[in-house]
Enzyme design. Sequence first.
Site, mmCIF file in Angstrom:
data_model
loop_
_atom_site.group_PDB
_atom_site.id
_atom_site.type_symbol
_atom_site.label_atom_id
_atom_site.label_comp_id
_atom_site.label_asym_id
_atom_site.label_seq_id
_atom_site.Cartn_x
_atom_site.Cartn_y
_atom_site.Cartn_z
ATOM 1 N N SER A 65 -85.304 25.091 9.463
ATOM 2 C CA SER A 65 -84.587 24.622 11.327
ATOM 3 C C SER A 65 -84.195 25.708 12.104
ATOM 4 O O SER A 65 -83.630 26.347 12.801
ATOM 5 C CB SER A 65 -83.710 23.848 10.963
ATOM 6 O OG SER A 65 -84.125 22.375 10.864
ATOM 7 N N LYS A 68 -85.627 26.726 15.133
ATOM 8 C CA LYS A 68 -85.045 26.248 16.150
ATOM 9 C C LYS A 68 -84.697 27.782 17.022
ATOM 10 O O LYS A 68 -84.321 26.468 18.235
ATOM 11 C CB LYS A 68 -84.052 25.219 15.557
ATOM 12 C CG LYS A 68 -84.463 23.922 15.154
ATOM 13 C CD LYS A 68 -84.000 23.228 14.443
ATOM 14 C CE LYS A 68 -84.843 21.735 14.084
ATOM 15 N NZ LYS A 68 -83.906 20.815 13.428
ATOM 16 N N TYR A 193 -94.665 21.657 15.740
ATOM 17 C CA TYR A 193 -93.689 22.261 14.818
ATOM 18 C C TYR A 193 -93.433 21.836 13.723
ATOM 19 O O TYR A 193 -93.056 23.071 13.222
ATOM 20 C CB TYR A 193 -92.988 20.529 15.483
ATOM 21 C CG TYR A 193 -91.957 20.240 14.414
ATOM 22 C CD1 TYR A 193 -90.583 21.127 15.206
ATOM 23 C CD2 TYR A 193 -91.026 19.344 13.369
ATOM 24 C CE1 TYR A 193 -89.000 20.963 14.856
ATOM 25 C CE2 TYR A 193 -89.652 18.968 13.375
ATOM 26 C CZ TYR A 193 -89.332 19.892 13.728
ATOM 27 O OH TYR A 193 -87.774 19.725 13.143
ATOM 28 N N TYR A 245 -75.235 22.448 11.674
ATOM 29 C CA TYR A 245 -75.279 20.204 11.979
ATOM 30 C C TYR A 245 -74.037 20.084 12.281
ATOM 31 O O TYR A 245 -73.031 20.821 12.244
ATOM 32 C CB TYR A 245 -76.261 19.575 11.244
ATOM 33 C CG TYR A 245 -77.770 20.488 11.158
ATOM 34 C CD1 TYR A 245 -77.837 20.290 11.676
ATOM 35 C CD2 TYR A 245 -77.756 20.935 10.258
ATOM 36 C CE1 TYR A 245 -80.153 20.468 12.707
ATOM 37 C CE2 TYR A 245 -79.629 21.843 10.060
ATOM 38 C CZ TYR A 245 -80.148 21.187 11.210
ATOM 39 O OH TYR A 245 -81.520 22.165 11.396
ATOM 40 N N VAL A 263 -83.355 23.804 6.232
ATOM 41 C CA VAL A 263 -84.147 22.760 4.136
ATOM 42 C C VAL A 263 -84.721 23.108 3.894
ATOM 43 O O VAL A 263 -84.043 23.010 2.335
ATOM 44 C CB VAL A 263 -84.298 21.523 4.982
ATOM 45 C CG1 VAL A 263 -83.295 20.675 5.270
ATOM 46 C CG2 VAL A 263 -85.839 21.191 5.479
HETATM 47 O O1 DON Z 1 -88.029 18.408 11.023
HETATM 48 C C1 DON Z 1 -87.218 18.392 9.713
HETATM 49 O O2 DON Z 1 -86.963 17.905 8.856
HETATM 50 C C2 DON Z 1 -87.742 20.035 9.197
HETATM 51 N N1 DON Z 1 -88.961 20.354 9.428
HETATM 52 C C3 DON Z 1 -86.786 21.184 9.456
HETATM 53 C C4 DON Z 1 -85.473 20.547 8.795
HETATM 54 C C5 DON Z 1 -84.359 21.531 8.308
HETATM 55 O O3 DON Z 1 -84.670 22.237 7.930
HETATM 56 C C6 DON Z 1 -83.345 20.586 9.002
HETATM 57 N N2 DON Z 1 -81.700 21.390 8.291
HETATM 58 N N3 DON Z 1 -81.066 22.150 7.509
#
Ligand code: DON
Length: 309
Positions: A65, A68, A193, A245, A263
Amino acid sequence: MLCQYKNELKEMIEEVKGFTNQGKVADYIPALADANSSTLAVAIFNGNDTCFSAGQSNERFTLQSISKVLTLALALMDHGGELVFSKVGMEPTGDPFNSIIKLESHAPSKPLNPMINAGALAVSHLIKGASTEEKLERLLNFVRRLSGNDSITYNSEVAKSEFETADLNRSLVYFMKQHGVITGNVEDLLDFYTKQCAIEVDCHDLAKIGYALATDGAAMNQEEEIMNPYIARIVKTFMVTCGMYNASGEFAIKVGIPAKSGVSGGIVGAVPNGMGIGIYGPALDEKGNSVAGMKLLEAISARYRLSIF
Ligand code: DON
């Protein structure tokens, strides 16, 4: 002096390392499940030649993330704010990063902000390029310029692993397509993505990306502008309000540094006026943020008085 910082960072890692036991490595993307949950590393870049670091700071991990904030900056550079914010809002959700609930309960049906998955997918959809390859190459070049590391690329195994299991993200995209937020091919967007999320860095790269944001878009040599200061400001504001978040409020109180988590366990921090922080600690709390990474940032912020508030 240099040694002093290094020793202090080491000390702070020792202080908070025990928190790695309180978290769990993400396993909903199968390729992330192999990470070593006891890892904790940091690098800090303040524009001089040296990146102060401690822990396993050369270990590579994927942005997830954290990407983003970079796609948001690129989309704003591609289209300007009016178009981007016609597709995605500016408000925190208080919901988990992958939640679908506000897409349905909130009118008009556009994602509330670009840091949650729905919002990031809507933003990725805007990146200019004739093909996924071209879009990705543009994003990679942007990340290479921000970090000063020309060898940055994405991890195809992690991208594939996420692509094959990303049905929640697929459902977000289908929902938004039905409501006219995005157009085009769903699988192509998921392909882009998942590759953007799989861009691989280490703490040093991340500290330099944080530094570019901290200096409002200046490159490391300070002579070149990579990002317009207005765009850097928008990105950093989202980092404060939504970067962690539904833990962003507590993080703002305890740490007070514009930051974004992923993550994989990475956190990028951008301290105004010139300090970038890159952290890696793959053991996550239930909200998807690095447990020990956040504690380490809290210790760093307290010791060097870095809170912006
Ligand atoms: O879209 C997803 O679920 C992952 N590629 C990224 C989510 C993420 O990193 C949330 N962060 N803490």
